[in-house]
Write a protein that holds these residues in place. Structure first.
Motif, PDB file in Angstrom:
ATOM      1  N   HIS A 150      11.472  58.135 -54.107  1.00 26.16           N
ATOM      2  CA  HIS A 150      11.516  56.781 -54.678  1.00 26.16           C
ATOM      3  C   HIS A 150      10.665  56.645 -55.930  1.00 26.16           C
ATOM      4  O   HIS A 150      10.575  55.550 -56.501  1.00 26.16           O
ATOM      5  N   VAL A 151      10.042  57.737 -56.391  1.00 26.81           N
ATOM      6  CA  VAL A 151       9.236  57.691 -57.603  1.00 26.81           C
ATOM      7  C   VAL A 151      10.132  57.475 -58.816  1.00 26.81           C
ATOM      8  O   VAL A 151      11.099  58.220 -59.014  1.00 26.81           O
ATOM      9  N   PRO A 152       9.849  56.455 -59.647  1.00 25.18           N
ATOM     10  CA  PRO A 152      10.696  56.170 -60.809  1.00 25.18           C
ATOM     11  C   PRO A 152      10.806  57.357 -61.754  1.00 25.18           C
ATOM     12  O   PRO A 152       9.818  58.024 -62.062  1.00 25.18           O
ATOM     13  N   ALA A 153      12.024  57.650 -62.197  1.00 23.80           N
ATOM     14  CA  ALA A 153      12.330  58.680 -63.197  1.00 23.80           C
ATOM     15  C   ALA A 153      12.133  60.108 -62.700  1.00 23.80           C
ATOM     16  O   ALA A 153      12.563  61.060 -63.371  1.00 23.80           O
ATOM     17  N   ALA A 154      11.506  60.300 -61.561  1.00 24.49           N
ATOM     18  CA  ALA A 154      11.265  61.662 -61.076  1.00 24.49           C
ATOM     19  C   ALA A 154      11.705  61.837 -59.634  1.00 24.49           C
ATOM     20  O   ALA A 154      11.495  62.893 -59.044  1.00 24.49           O
ATOM     21  N   GLY A 155      12.322  60.802 -59.070  1.00 26.93           N
ATOM     22  CA  GLY A 155      12.709  60.840 -57.668  1.00 26.93           C
ATOM     23  C   GLY A 155      13.636  61.978 -57.316  1.00 26.93           C
ATOM     24  O   GLY A 155      13.476  62.636 -56.276  1.00 26.93           O
ATOM     25  N   SER A 156      14.615  62.246 -58.173  1.00 28.98           N
ATOM     26  CA  SER A 156      15.583  63.307 -57.865  1.00 28.98           C
ATOM     27  C   SER A 156      14.927  64.678 -57.837  1.00 28.98           C
ATOM     28  O   SER A 156      15.285  65.543 -57.038  1.00 28.98           O
ATOM     29  N   ALA A 157      13.935  64.886 -58.708  1.00 28.33           N
ATOM     30  CA  ALA A 157      13.256  66.180 -58.772  1.00 28.33           C
ATOM     31  C   ALA A 157      12.301  66.367 -57.596  1.00 28.33           C
ATOM     32  O   ALA A 157      12.046  67.502 -57.175  1.00 28.33           O
ATOM     33  N   LEU A 158      11.775  65.250 -57.078  1.00 30.27           N
ATOM     34  CA  LEU A 158      10.797  65.332 -55.994  1.00 30.27           C
ATOM     35  C   LEU A 158      11.418  65.145 -54.618  1.00 30.27           C
ATOM     36  O   LEU A 158      10.712  65.168 -53.612  1.00 30.27           O
ATOM     37  N   GLU A 159      12.721  64.980 -54.576  1.00 33.89           N
ATOM     38  CA  GLU A 159      13.397  64.744 -53.304  1.00 33.89           C
ATOM     39  C   GLU A 159      13.154  65.900 -52.328  1.00 33.89           C
ATOM     40  O   GLU A 159      13.328  67.070 -52.665  1.00 33.89           O
ATOM     41  N   GLY A 160      12.745  65.553 -51.128  1.00 32.09           N
ATOM     42  CA  GLY A 160      12.517  66.555 -50.097  1.00 32.09           C
ATOM     43  C   GLY A 160      11.132  67.170 -50.096  1.00 32.09           C
ATOM     44  O   GLY A 160      10.798  67.951 -49.195  1.00 32.09           O
ATOM     45  N   VAL A 161      10.292  66.806 -51.085  1.00 31.27           N
ATOM     46  CA  VAL A 161       8.951  67.394 -51.167  1.00 31.27           C
ATOM     47  C   VAL A 161       8.031  66.809 -50.099  1.00 31.27           C
ATOM     48  O   VAL A 161       7.235  67.517 -49.480  1.00 31.27           O
ATOM     49  N   LEU A 162       8.122  65.484 -49.884  1.00 31.23           N
ATOM     50  CA  LEU A 162       7.257  64.837 -48.909  1.00 31.23           C
ATOM     51  C   LEU A 162       8.104  63.937 -47.999  1.00 31.23           C
ATOM     52  O   LEU A 162       8.392  62.791 -48.317  1.00 31.23           O
ATOM     53  N   VAL A 163       8.487  64.505 -46.872  1.00 30.87           N
ATOM     54  CA  VAL A 163       9.321  63.790 -45.912  1.00 30.87           C
ATOM     55  C   VAL A 163       8.520  63.596 -44.624  1.00 30.87           C
ATOM     56  O   VAL A 163       7.934  64.536 -44.102  1.00 30.87           O
ATOM     57  N   VAL A 164       8.484  62.362 -44.135  1.00 23.87           N
ATOM     58  CA  VAL A 164       7.765  62.092 -42.892  1.00 23.87           C
ATOM     59  C   VAL A 164       8.751  61.572 -41.852  1.00 23.87           C
ATOM     60  O   VAL A 164       9.790  61.006 -42.180  1.00 23.87           O
ATOM     61  N   GLU A 165       8.395  61.777 -40.624  1.00 22.43           N
ATOM     62  CA  GLU A 165       9.240  61.364 -39.507  1.00 22.43           C
ATOM     63  C   GLU A 165       8.721  60.046 -38.934  1.00 22.43           C
ATOM     64  O   GLU A 165       7.646  59.998 -38.342  1.00 22.43           O
ATOM     65  N   THR A 166       9.461  58.968 -39.145  1.00 22.54           N
ATOM     66  CA  THR A 166       9.048  57.671 -38.619  1.00 22.54           C
ATOM     67  C   THR A 166       9.349  57.585 -37.125  1.00 22.54           C
ATOM     68  O   THR A 166      10.251  58.243 -36.619  1.00 22.54           O
ATOM     69  N   GLY A 167       8.556  56.765 -36.438  1.00 26.90           N
ATOM     70  CA  GLY A 167       8.746  56.606 -35.004  1.00 26.90           C
ATOM     71  C   GLY A 167       8.183  57.743 -34.186  1.00 26.90           C
ATOM     72  O   GLY A 167       8.338  57.764 -32.961  1.00 26.90           O
ATOM     73  N   SER A 168       7.516  58.696 -34.841  1.00 28.17           N
ATOM     74  CA  SER A 168       6.992  59.860 -34.121  1.00 28.17           C
ATOM     75  C   SER A 168       5.547  59.617 -33.684  1.00 28.17           C
ATOM     76  O   SER A 168       4.806  58.874 -34.332  1.00 28.17           O
ATOM     77  N   PRO A 169       5.122  60.252 -32.603  1.00 27.31           N
ATOM     78  CA  PRO A 169       3.722  60.140 -32.164  1.00 27.31           C
ATOM     79  C   PRO A 169       2.741  60.594 -33.233  1.00 27.31           C
ATOM     80  O   PRO A 169       1.648  60.030 -33.350  1.00 27.31           O
ATOM     81  N   ALA A 170       3.134  61.605 -34.032  1.00 26.02           N
ATOM     82  CA  ALA A 170       2.235  62.118 -35.065  1.00 26.02           C
ATOM     83  C   ALA A 170       1.952  61.049 -36.117  1.00 26.02           C
ATOM     84  O   ALA A 170       0.806  60.876 -36.553  1.00 26.02           O
ATOM     85  N   LEU A 171       2.977  60.315 -36.543  1.00 26.70           N
ATOM     86  CA  LEU A 171       2.800  59.278 -37.555  1.00 26.70           C
ATOM     87  C   LEU A 171       1.921  58.140 -37.028  1.00 26.70           C
ATOM     88  O   LEU A 171       1.011  57.675 -37.711  1.00 26.70           O
ATOM     89  N   LEU A 172       2.194  57.712 -35.808  1.00 24.18           N
ATOM     90  CA  LEU A 172       1.441  56.599 -35.231  1.00 24.18           C
ATOM     91  C   LEU A 172       0.003  56.991 -34.934  1.00 24.18           C
ATOM     92  O   LEU A 172      -0.927  56.196 -35.141  1.00 24.18           O
ATOM     93  N   THR A 173      -0.200  58.224 -34.473  1.00 22.43           N
ATOM     94  CA  THR A 173      -1.565  58.714 -34.237  1.00 22.43           C
ATOM     95  C   THR A 173      -2.330  58.790 -35.553  1.00 22.43           C
ATOM     96  O   THR A 173      -3.492  58.379 -35.638  1.00 22.43           O
ATOM     97  N   GLY A 174      -1.683  59.321 -36.583  1.00 24.25           N
ATOM     98  CA  GLY A 174      -2.306  59.402 -37.902  1.00 24.25           C
ATOM     99  C   GLY A 174      -2.619  58.027 -38.458  1.00 24.25           C
ATOM    100  O   GLY A 174      -3.670  57.818 -39.080  1.00 24.25           O
TER     101      GLY A 174
END
Length: 228
Positions: A150-174
């Motif tokens: 979602h980064v303006p002008a660079a989103g396509s190049a950065l796609e897949g670099v930082l993906v998080v799993e929502t609804g997961s115990p790891a996210l909520l614990t963090g």
């Protein structure tokens, strides 16, 4: 797309938690006041009050109870009025602390006062409730979130670099670990600075009162506008 890792998701949760806890506001004003008047433990307890309210909102969000607020138009103005009045009430206490605290940790020894203040205030804080009605719901829903795409002008190049799993115990614990980190580090930092400058205590208490009055008046104004 890179594989979603537990570590990446947990670290993202920590960042989300810090983003919620760190910005200046009434909760951090109370934490600061408690830290410099009564010490780092009292400051931590004040932070724990706000964190406990978030834990309660988390449970209510899981149960779908928080969303009930959206069904009643009068609920939001009532929360703004209640929160605004509470902030003004706590501001009076902060002014008294500023007058009586001549030295660091020179105030009354009441370790539970900060916890009660932040917990009750959090329960009437529309912004905190709004977070759980919007971002909080998104954090709980199973799925993935490609943040850098979602980064303006660079989103396509950065796609897949930082993906998080929502609804997961790891996210909520963090997420809650991030809040816990803040309510430990913030009072300790204030404690370390305050012990070097004795006049720091009444100054912080006075600033806390100013912040609480400011936010209290803003909340009352918003509540009035929503009623009108």
């Amino acid at each position: 797309m890179r594989t979603v890792t537990v570590l990446t998701t947990a670290l993202a949760g920590v960042v989300f938690g810090l983003a919620l806890a760190a910005p200046p506001g009434p909760m951090n004003a109370i934490i600061a006041e408690e830290s410099v008047i009564r010490g780092r433990i009292a400051g931590f307890r004040a932070g724990l009050g706000a964190m406990s309210a978030d834990a309660l909102f988390f449970v209510l969000t899981l149960a779908g109870a928080v969303a009930v607020i959206d069904r009643y138009p009068a609920a939001r103005p009532a929360l703004y009025f209640a929160g605004g009045l509470l902030m003004l009430y706590f501001a009076v206490g902060a002014v008294e602390e500023a007058r009586s605290a001549t030295t660091f940790t020179g105030g009354r020894e009441d370790g539970s006062s900060g916890f009660r203040k932040t917990f009750v205030l959090s329960l009437t804080n529309p912004y905190q409730i709004g977070f759980w009605l919007t971002v909080g719901v998104g954090l709980l829903q199973p799925g993935t979130l490609d943040i850098l795409s979602h980064v303006p002008a660079a989103g396509s190049a950065l796609e897949g670099v930082l993906v998080v799993e929502t609804g997961s115990p790891a996210l909520l614990t963090g997420f809650f670990a991030g809040i816990a980190l803040w309510i430990v580090v913030y009072p300790v930092t204030l404690d370390a600075v305050g012990r070097r400058v004795d006049a720091f205590a009444p100054v912080i208490a006075a600033l806390s009162a100013v912040v609480l009055v400011g936010f209290g008046l803003v909340f009352l104004a918003i509540g009035t506008l929503r009623v009108v």
